[in-house]
Design an enzyme around this catalytic site. Structure first.
Site, PDB file in Angstrom:
ATOM      1  N   LYS A  10       0.833  -1.196   0.000  1.00 51.21           N
ATOM      2  CA  LYS A  10       0.000   0.000   0.000  1.00 51.21           C
ATOM      3  C   LYS A  10       0.880   1.263   0.000  1.00 51.21           C
ATOM      4  CE  LYS A  10      -3.729  -2.366   2.541  1.00 51.21           C
ATOM      5  NZ  LYS A  10      -4.681  -2.237   3.704  1.00 51.21           N
ATOM      6  N   TYR A  50     -12.264  -2.686  -3.344  1.00 51.87           N
ATOM      7  CA  TYR A  50     -12.748  -2.746  -1.959  1.00 51.87           C
ATOM      8  C   TYR A  50     -14.277  -2.746  -1.893  1.00 51.87           C
ATOM      9  CZ  TYR A  50      -8.158  -2.274   0.286  1.00 51.87           C
ATOM     10  OH  TYR A  50      -6.873  -2.499   0.751  1.00 51.87           O
ATOM     11  N   PHE A  58     -15.533   3.154   7.300  1.00 50.73           N
ATOM     12  CA  PHE A  58     -14.156   3.501   6.932  1.00 50.73           C
ATOM     13  C   PHE A  58     -13.923   3.492   5.424  1.00 50.73           C
ATOM     14  CE2 PHE A  58     -14.236  -1.093   7.841  1.00 50.73           C
ATOM     15  CZ  PHE A  58     -13.642  -1.634   6.699  1.00 50.73           C
ATOM     16  N   ARG A  86      -1.455 -14.390   3.340  1.00 48.41           N
ATOM     17  CA  ARG A  86      -2.197 -13.790   4.452  1.00 48.41           C
ATOM     18  C   ARG A  86      -1.451 -14.040   5.764  1.00 48.41           C
ATOM     19  NH1 ARG A  86      -6.751 -10.404   3.800  1.00 48.41           N
ATOM     20  NH2 ARG A  86      -7.286 -11.041   5.910  1.00 48.41           N
ATOM     21  N   ARG A 103       2.850  -6.973   8.999  1.00 48.79           N
ATOM     22  CA  ARG A 103       2.128  -5.954   9.774  1.00 48.79           C
ATOM     23  C   ARG A 103       2.627  -5.906  11.219  1.00 48.79           C
ATOM     24  NH1 ARG A 103      -3.722  -7.645   7.190  1.00 48.79           N
ATOM     25  NH2 ARG A 103      -3.813  -6.088   5.528  1.00 48.79           N
ATOM     26  N   ASN A 113      -1.603  -0.327   7.109  1.00 45.87           N
ATOM     27  CA  ASN A 113      -1.046  -1.622   7.527  1.00 45.87           C
ATOM     28  C   ASN A 113      -0.213  -2.296   6.434  1.00 45.87           C
ATOM     29  OD1 ASN A 113      -3.220  -2.278   5.945  1.00 45.87           O
ATOM     30  ND2 ASN A 113      -4.303  -3.475   7.497  1.00 45.87           N
ATOM     31  N   HIS A 116      -1.686  -5.736   1.382  1.00 45.47           N
ATOM     32  CA  HIS A 116      -2.986  -6.365   1.129  1.00 45.47           C
ATOM     33  C   HIS A 116      -2.760  -7.753   0.562  1.00 45.47           C
ATOM     34  CE1 HIS A 116      -7.057  -7.081  -0.451  1.00 45.47           C
ATOM     35  NE2 HIS A 116      -6.449  -7.551  -1.517  1.00 45.47           N
ATOM     36  N   GLU A 127      -9.833 -10.160  -7.817  1.00 49.40           N
ATOM     37  CA  GLU A 127      -8.923  -9.018  -7.657  1.00 49.40           C
ATOM     38  C   GLU A 127      -7.827  -9.010  -8.728  1.00 49.40           C
ATOM     39  OE1 GLU A 127      -7.641  -9.316  -3.570  1.00 49.40           O
ATOM     40  OE2 GLU A 127      -9.631  -8.808  -2.800  1.00 49.40           O
TER      41      GLU A 127
HETATM   42  N1  UDP Z   1      -9.617  -0.939   7.665  1.00 50.66           N
HETATM   43  C1  UDP Z   1      -9.754   0.271   8.331  1.00 50.66           C
HETATM   44  N2  UDP Z   1     -10.598   0.342   9.407  1.00 50.66           N
HETATM   45  C2  UDP Z   1     -11.314  -0.740   9.840  1.00 50.66           C
HETATM   46  C3  UDP Z   1     -11.173  -1.961   9.154  1.00 50.66           C
HETATM   47  C4  UDP Z   1     -10.311  -2.025   8.069  1.00 50.66           C
HETATM   48  O1  UDP Z   1      -9.121   1.262   7.966  1.00 50.66           O
HETATM   49  O2  UDP Z   1     -12.065  -0.622  10.832  1.00 50.66           O
HETATM   50  C5  UDP Z   1      -8.727  -1.009   6.500  1.00 50.66           C
HETATM   51  C6  UDP Z   1      -7.466  -1.809   6.799  1.00 50.66           C
HETATM   52  O3  UDP Z   1      -6.352  -1.092   6.276  1.00 50.66           O
HETATM   53  C7  UDP Z   1      -7.685  -3.118   6.060  1.00 50.66           C
HETATM   54  C8  UDP Z   1      -8.606  -2.700   4.911  1.00 50.66           C
HETATM   55  O4  UDP Z   1      -9.404  -1.658   5.447  1.00 50.66           O
HETATM   56  O5  UDP Z   1      -6.475  -3.674   5.604  1.00 50.66           O
HETATM   57  C9  UDP Z   1      -9.501  -3.804   4.385  1.00 50.66           C
HETATM   58  O6  UDP Z   1     -10.173  -4.412   5.465  1.00 50.66           O
HETATM   59  P1  UDP Z   1     -10.264  -5.998   5.583  1.00 50.66           P
HETATM   60  O7  UDP Z   1     -11.183  -6.300   6.714  1.00 50.66           O
HETATM   61  O8  UDP Z   1     -10.603  -6.572   4.259  1.00 50.66           O
HETATM   62  O9  UDP Z   1      -8.780  -6.409   6.036  1.00 50.66           O
HETATM   63  P2  UDP Z   1      -7.597  -7.151   5.248  1.00 50.66           P
HETATM   64  O10 UDP Z   1      -8.226  -8.117   4.283  1.00 50.66           O
HETATM   65  O11 UDP Z   1      -6.792  -6.079   4.560  1.00 50.66           O
HETATM   66  O12 UDP Z   1      -6.786  -7.843   6.302  1.00 50.66           O
HETATM   67 MG    MG Z   2      -9.770  -7.933   2.967  1.00 47.23          MG
END
Ligand code: UDP
Ligand code: MG
Length: 137
Positions: A10, A50, A58, A86, A103, A113, A116, A127
């Site tokens: 990111k 997204y 958010f 992951r 992370r 973080n 992705h 994706e």
């Molecule tokens: N995110 C955020 N606030 C929240 C939850 C998620 O800013 O309360 C952001 C965070 O950077 C995350 C991204 O949104 O990586 C996508 O969320 P997801 O739950 O899909 O997490 P990921 O798959 O990236 O672990």
């Molecule tokens: Mg996700």
């Protein structure tokens, strides 16, 4: 059996000079880079990527952040690539990410973080189609 997944470094990760560190971990793990590109995302592409979060509070900040500067997009492949990547990333909230994960080692903020990764093989194919249409299956 090989599988593939979408990887993003990111804008925070690129701005902080973590590209080499992240790509190095992917290579030493043994995953294969199928595509790799620095780019700035269009808002429309970010909103599609997204899309599952469109109704979350958010969402606006997430799209603003992911389009705020250059990111690195890649496709990585290998056995168990979706879950494996992951697991290398660590938990979504860096407050809970284990040391040794990306992370866990490099982030403190949920909104910044560093990386992705697709959350399932189905998400990965969706994706990859958004970021690398030439690689769509
Ligand atoms: N995110 C955020 N606030 C929240 C939850 C998620 O800013 O309360 C952001 C965070 O950077 C995350 C991204 O949104 O990586 C996508 O969320 P997801 O739950 O899909 O997490 P990921 O798959 O990236 O672990
Ligand atoms: Mg996700």
């Amino acid at each position: 059996m090989s599988e593939r997944t979408l990887m993003l470094i990111k804008p925070d990760g690129v701005a902080r000079g973590l590209v080499g560190e992240v790509i190095g971990r992917i290579e030493t793990k043994g995953f294969v880079l199928e595509a790799l590109e620095l780019r700035i995302l269009e808002r429309e592409v970010a909103e599609r990527h997204y899309g599952e979060h469109v109704d979350k509070p958010f969402f606006g900040e997430l799209v603003a952040f992911i389009t705020s500067g250059p990111l690195v997009a890649g496709v990585i492949s290998g056995r168990g690539a979706v879950a494996g990547w992951r697991s290398m990333m660590g938990a979504t909230d860096p407050a809970n990410s284990a040391p040794g994960t990306i992370r866990g080692d490099f982030a403190t903020l949920l909104s910044e973080n560093v990386v992705h990764g697709s959350d399932s093989p189905e998400s990965a194919e969706r994706e990859i189609g958004i970021f690398f249409p030439d690689l769509a299956r």
